[in-house]
Design a protein around this motif. Structure first.
Motif, PDB file in Angstrom:
ATOM      1  N   LYS A  37      10.235 -67.856  35.356  1.00  0.00           N
ATOM      2  CA  LYS A  37      10.805 -67.923  34.014  1.00  0.00           C
ATOM      3  C   LYS A  37      12.221 -68.478  34.042  1.00  0.00           C
ATOM      4  O   LYS A  37      12.594 -69.319  33.219  1.00  0.00           O
ATOM      5  CB  LYS A  37      10.791 -66.535  33.378  1.00  0.00           C
ATOM      6  N   GLU A  38      13.012 -68.016  34.996  1.00  0.00           N
ATOM      7  CA  GLU A  38      14.404 -68.444  35.095  1.00  0.00           C
ATOM      8  C   GLU A  38      14.555 -69.814  35.757  1.00  0.00           C
ATOM      9  O   GLU A  38      15.581 -70.480  35.580  1.00  0.00           O
ATOM     10  CB  GLU A  38      15.205 -67.426  35.903  1.00  0.00           C
ATOM     11  N   GLY A  39      13.562 -70.203  36.541  1.00  0.00           N
ATOM     12  CA  GLY A  39      13.706 -71.401  37.359  1.00  0.00           C
ATOM     13  C   GLY A  39      14.761 -71.190  38.426  1.00  0.00           C
ATOM     14  O   GLY A  39      15.414 -72.137  38.872  1.00  0.00           O
ATOM     15  N   SER A  40      14.893 -69.938  38.868  1.00  0.00           N
ATOM     16  CA  SER A  40      15.922 -69.589  39.859  1.00  0.00           C
ATOM     17  C   SER A  40      15.318 -69.483  41.247  1.00  0.00           C
ATOM     18  O   SER A  40      14.138 -69.146  41.413  1.00  0.00           O
ATOM     19  CB  SER A  40      16.586 -68.258  39.487  1.00  0.00           C
ATOM     20  N   PHE A  41      16.123 -69.783  42.253  1.00  0.00           N
ATOM     21  CA  PHE A  41      15.621 -69.776  43.628  1.00  0.00           C
ATOM     22  C   PHE A  41      15.345 -68.343  44.092  1.00  0.00           C
ATOM     23  O   PHE A  41      16.145 -67.434  43.820  1.00  0.00           O
ATOM     24  CB  PHE A  41      16.626 -70.439  44.574  1.00  0.00           C
TER      25      PHE A  41
END
Length: 411
Positions: A37-41
């Protein structure tokens, strides 16, 4: 000649490696929706991989690693991808560098060349195992992809070592990885088959610049951003294995790392999709009844079709990975890897599409993983070798082309 094969782990030890990944799968699965959802690593996932010692999964036991062969590694990736495919894919990027070294037995190489190669190998092993550093592969370029013979990024010798100039368009773990393994051609090369080498660049090198633009359909947590190398100076020790100009020949002869590493990842997504489908249909009722859809003969027939396709792809994948171990660099092994990559790449989108149809609209809810499996699986055919490149390779092989020559391949 470089010999292959160092003392391998026992059957029990191989199962322990896979079990480690199976346990991490459950943890990763709980975090995957947030990262997507965040597109975070997935930093937490990589901390777990480090803690489990898995940065050394391919490093021989004699050097402090687990010594996994390619089949064990493929099965391990399958487990990790069932939990978080973005984590599995980026973990594979690390092992493209480390695993390719781990296959080499360098003790038989003497002289200054052997000394340099061993020193580089020992450094990579130390960085991975003791320092827990992560390596990222930096190969693809804008408008070129991973077609190495067309690379525009160059390197040239300077007093300090080498100067690298160019841009890499899809660098997974950009900004997180400690080192970038950069594919570049010699600025002096005039050959039709360019002299391609790998050079290792530290993340903090002032000659690097990351453009954080990764916001895409699938594999959203891989941080696959462009990295610019602008008069990026690295020492002479940064030359991968101390070998210059041989990368393209190595890739053509033994393409399994750049091609086969993805197969376990995308197979894992398909397995997770199938398992979700089974559990969902057990709970869903046939409209207007209290009977589970799993008891519907039509549903059972269609599930049998999906099961057959999945198990066929799994068997072909495992066989290809086994051939890499037994017949490394043979045309049989290379064909098998491309065959498996094509089948698994095409399986995922089809299987997840069928799952959506069978489960119905409610299965598309973001709180359920099926929608993410569908998006992530769509990316498989774009990864090297692309589905089209796989078919081209197999077609040439059928006509007897010498695919050990870079000029005969898609690279």
């Amino acid at each position: 000649m470089i010999d292959i094969g160092i003392a391998e782990p026992s059957i029990e030890e191989k199962e322990e490696i896979i079990e480690k990944c199976r346990q991490l799968k459950e943890v990763f699965a709980k975090r995957a929706p947030k990262y997507d959802k965040e597109g975070s690593f997935p930093v937490e996932n990589f901390e777990d991989l480090k803690e489990a010692g898995l940065l050394g999964i391919m490093i021989p036991k004699e050097f402090g690693g687990f010594g996994a062969d390619f089949l064990t590694y493929t099965k391990a990736l399958e487990q990790l991808a069932m939990g978080c495919s973005s984590t599995a894919l980026t973990f594979n990027m690390h092992n493209i560098a480390v695993g390719s070294i781990a296959e080499l037995k360098l003790e038989g190489i003497g002289g200054s060349r052997g000394k340099v190669m061993k020193e580089f190998r020992d450094w990579v092993y130390d960085q991975s195992i003791n320092q827990k550093k992560v390596f990222a592969s930096a190969s693809s370029e804008p408008g070129i992809g991973a077609h190495f013979s067309k690379l525009k990024t160059t390197y040239q010798r300077v007093d300090e070592g080498f100067a690298i100039n160019g841009v890499k368009s899809f660098v997974s773990m950009a900004g997180y990885a400690d080192y970038y393994v950069v594919a570049a051609k010699s600025a002096e090369s005039t050959s039709e088959v360019p002299a391609i080498s790998y050079l290792v660049v530290e993340k903090e090198n002032p000659g690097t610049r990351i453009e954080e633009i990764w916001d895409v359909l699938g594999m959203r947590a891989t941080a696959t951003n462009p990295v610019y190398f602008e008069n990026c100076i690295v020492p002479k020790e940064a030359l991968f294995l101390g070998s210059e100009g041989m990368a393209l020949y190595k890739i053509a002869r033994e393409p399994h790392w750049l091609v086969g590493g993805y197969i376990g990842v995308y197979l894992g997504i398909s397995v997770a999709t199938f398992q979700f489908l089974v559990e969902f249909l057990k709970k869903k009722k046939i409209p207007g009844t209290d009977t589970s859809m799993s008891e519907d003969p039509t549903i059972q027939y269609r599930m049998g079709e999906l099961y057959s396709a999945l198990e066929s792809a799994r068997g072909i994948t495992y066989n290809a990975a086994r051939l890499v171990k037994e017949k490394l660099g043979s045309q049989e092994a290379n064909n098998a890897i491309h065959h498996a990559k094509y089948l698994v790449s095409e399986l995922g989108p089809w299987l997840s599409s069928q799952a959506i149809r069978m489960c119905g609209a409610s299965s598309l809810a973001k709180r359920l993983p099926l929608e993410r499996y569908y998006r992530d699986s769509r990316c498989a055919g774009l990864m090297p070798a692309t589905s089209d490149d796989c078919l081209s390779y197999l077609g040439k092989a059928a006509f007897g082309a010498d695919l050990s020559k870079p000029s005969e391949t898609y690279w």
